[in-house]
Design an enzyme around this catalytic site. Structure first.
Site: not given
Ligand code: F6P
Length: 545
Positions: A207, A213, A267-268, A353, A384, A512
Site C-alpha cells: 500500500k 521487508e 491493509g488488513r 492489529e 496432539h 520499525k
C-alpha cells in the site's frame, strides 16, 4: 477515564449477571434445556454457527444486545457506510465493502461515487489475469508466465496467501503462485530456487511502497531477474499494487503495470482490492468475482439484520462476554480443515492489529480488556500439541471450532473421522469428566482400588470451557468470501463496542523506527553509543565474525 460504556446500565447489569452465572457449569445449562442448540444456533448463508456451548443463557444474550444498543453500533455502521472518516487518527474513511459492491447504487466519499474507480481496477485486474493465464502476457524473451511471485507482507500478503491455500481445489493449471514476505533472505532464495526468470512474474504489493521487508525482497528479486535477463526485462516481469504511484515509478515499474487502490482500504481489509491479484491468478478471475459476491452477501446480512439474528454481531458480543465479563485473555481458533490453516495468521492480523489497543477513540486509556490474544492451529494437528492445556491447564480459553460439512478433498474415511474429532473435542470441553465418572470408568476397566485412588486425579476434566462451532457448507470462492467478511464485520463491531479506532496501527511503528536506527550500527557505519547493554551486546556478538 471510564468510557460511557462501562458506566452504562447494560454493562453494570452484565457484570451482575456474570457473577450470578459464573458458578453454573455448562453441563447444568444443557441438562436444564433440551433445546439449547435450537435456541443458540443460527444459520446464515452457507454458515451454521452453534454457540450453545458458550456459557450463556437467553438473559445473557438479551443483556449483550442492550450493550450493542448502548454502544450505538448500528448508528456507527451507518457512518461507516456513508464514508465518514471513522479512522479519525489517519483522517480516512473505511469503505472496503465498496470493493465487493455489485449494485448500481453509488457509494459516496466526500460526495463522489467511488464505484467507477473500483470497477475500472477490477476490469484491469480481469484483463491482466486473462492475459497471464492465456499466455498472451509474455516475458522478456517471449516465454509465457508459469510462476507468479507476490512480494508483500502483512495485509499485502496474508489475505492472498490464506485464500490461495484455502482454495487449492480451484487452482488453475496455467500458473503457480508463490508468496514471499519475510525479510529473511531464506524466504526469497528458497522460493526462487526452482524458478526460471524468463517465465516468472513478480507482483510487488505494498500500500505504502515503503515497507522495508517488501522493498528489500523486491530489490533482490529485481537483481535476480536483471542478472539473467538484463535491465529491460523489468517491464515484462514486474507489476505493482500500491497507492504510492511515485515510489512505484521510481522502482522502474511502468504506470500501465500498476494496479491502484485507495487510502480508504485498510491493509488488513484489502484482499478484495487489487491486493487480491495473486489470489485471482491462482483461481482465475471468475472465481475471484464469486469470492467478492460471497462477501457482498455477508455485507447485506450484517447491514440489514437486527442484532438478534445478526451473526457478526452475535460473535462480537460473545467475544465481549468472554473477554470482559468472564475474564478470558485469549481465544483459540481451531479450523478442522487443512485448507484453512493460514486463517489463524490472517485473523491474528485482522483482529489483533485492529483491536489490540490501549487508548480509546477519544484518546483516553482504556480501563477494560480489548482484543484477546488469538492463537490456534488446524485440527486435528493441534490435538496432539496444545489441547492438553485447553482441557486441563486451568485457564479459561474460549474455543472457536471451524469445520466443513463437505470435505474439499473427499478421500474415503477421512471426513467422518475429522468431524468426529472436532465434535468430540467441543463436547469434552463442555462436559468435562467428574471424579465419580473417572472412578466408575476405571472400576469398569478392572483397575485395583489403589490404582483408582492414585490415578483418578490425573484423569479428571473440569470442562465448562466455552466454544462456538462454525460449520461451513463447503469451501469454495463464494463461501470463503462469506467467512472472511463475517470476521471483518465482527472486528468492526468489536471496535465500536470497545470504543476503539480499529483502522489504525500505531503500535507497529516504534519497532520499525528503532530498526532503522540500529541498521547502520549493525553495518558498522555508526557508533554503538547510547545503546542499552543488551542491544549493544547482541550487536557486538553478530559483528564478531
Ligand atoms: O506494519 C504493519 C503494516 O502497516 C500493516 O498494517 C500492513 O498490512 C503491512 O504493514 C504492509 O504494509 P504495506 O502494504 O504498506 O507494505
Amino acid at each position: 477515564m471510564a468510557h460511557a460504556l462501562t458506566t452504562s446500565r447494560a454493562w453494570a447489569e452484565l457484570e451482575a449477571h456474570a457473577s450470578r452465572l459464573k458458578p453454573t457449569h455448562l453441563r447444568e445449562l444443557f441438562a436444564a434445556d433440551d433445546d439449547r442448540f435450537g435456541r443458540f444456533s443460527l444459520e446464515v448463508g452457507d454458515l451454521l454457527a452453534d454457540f450453545s456451548k458458550q456459557r450463556i443463557t437467553t438473559e445473557t444474550l438479551a443483556l449483550l444486545q442492550d450493550l450493542w444498543r448502548a454502544a450505538e453500533v448500528t448508528q456507527w455502521t451507518t457512518r461507516l457506510r456513508q464514508g465518514e472518516a471513522i479512522n479519525h487518527t489517519e483522517h480516512r474513511a473505511v469503505l472496503h465493502h465498496a470493493l465487493r459492491h455489485s449494485g448500481d447504487e453509488p457509494i459516496l466519499l466526500e460526495g463522489k461515487d467511488v464505484m467507477p474507480d473500483v470497477r475500472r481496477v477490477l476490469g484491469q485486474m480481469e484483463e491482466f489475469c486473462n492475459r497471464v493465464l492465456s499466455g498472451d502476457w509474455k516475458g522478456a524473451s517471449g516465454e509465457r508466465i508459469r510462476d507468479v511471485v507476490n512480494i508483500g507482507i502483512g495485509g499485502s500478503d496474508l489475505g492472498g496467501k490464506m485464500a490461495s491455500q484455502a482454495l487449492s481445489v480451484f487452482h488453475v493449471p496455467e500458473v503457480k503462485v508463490h508468496y514471499v514476505s519475510n525479510l529473511d533472505g531464506a524466504h526469497l532464495a528458497t522460493t526462487l530456487a526452482g524458478l526460471h526468470p524468463a517465465s516468472t512474474l513478480f507482483i510487488v504489493a505494498s500500500k505504502t511502497f515503503t515497507t522495508q521487508e517488501t522493498m528489500q525482497n523486491a530489490q533482490s528479486a529485481r537483481d535476480w531477474l536483471v542478472r539473467k535477463l538484463g535491465e529491460k526485462a523489468v517491464a515484462h516481469h514486474f507489476v505493482a499494487v500500491s497507492t504510492n504511484h511515485q515510489a512505484v515509478a521510481k522502482f522502474g515499474i511502468a504506470p500501465a503495470n500498476v494496479f491502484e487502490f485507495w487510502d480508504w482500504v485498510g491493509g488488513r481489509f484489502s484482499l478484495w482490492s487489487a491486493i487480491g491479484l495473486p489470489f485471482a491468478l491462482s483461481v482465475g478471475f471468475a472465481n475471484f468475482r464469486r469470492f467478492l459476491a460471497g462477501a457482498e452477501a455477508m455485507d447485506r446480512h450484517f447491514f440489514e439484520t437486527p442484532v438478534e439474528r445478526n451473526l457478526p454481531a452475535l460473535l462480537a458480543l460473545l467475544e465481549v462476554w468472554n473477554t470482559n465479563f468472564l475474564g478470558a485473555a485469549t481465544r483459540v481458533l481451531l479450523p478442522y480443515t487443512q485448507s484453512l490453516e493460514i486463517l489463524v495468521s490472517y485473523l491474528q492480523q485482522l483482529e489483533m492489529e485492529s483491536n489490540g489497543k490501549q487508548v480509546d477513540r477519544d484518546g483516553a486509556a482504556v480501563s477494560y480488556a480489548t482484543a484477546p490474544i488469538l492463537w490456534g492451529e488446524s485440527g486435528s494437528n493441534g490435538q496432539h500439541a496444545f489441547y492438553q492445556l485447553i482441557h486441563q491447564g486451568g485457564s479459561l480459553i474460549p474455543c472457536e471450532f471451524l469445520a466443513l460439512r463437505e470435505a474439499d478433498y473427499p478421500l474415503p474415511g477421512h471426513q467422518e473421522k475429522l468431524l468426529a474429532n472436532c465434535f468430540a473435542q467441543s463436547e469434552a470441553l463442555m462436559r468435562g469428566k467428574t471424579v465419580a465418572e473417572v472412578r466408575a470408568e476405571m472400576h469398569e476397566a478392572g483397575l485395583s482400588a489403589e490404582a483408582i485412588d492414585e490415578l483418578s486425579p490425573y484423569r479428571v476434566f473440569p470442562g465448562n470451557q466455552p466454544s462456538t462451532t462454525l460449520l461451513l457448507s463447503r469451501l469454495d470462492p463464494y463461501t470463503l468470501g462469506q467467512l472472511v467478511a463475517l470476521y471483518e464485520h465482527k472486528v468492526f463491531a468489536l471496535g465500536i463496542l470497545w470504543n476503539l479506532n480499529s483502522f489504525d496501527q500505531w503500535g507497529v511503528e516504534y519497532g520499525k523506527q528503532l530498526a532503522h536506527k540500529l541498521l547502520p550500527i549493525l553495518e558498522g557505519k555508526a557508533p554503538m553509543a547510547g545503546l542499552d547493554s543488551s542491544t549493544a551486546g547482541l550487536i557486538a556478538a553478530c559483528r564478531k565474525k
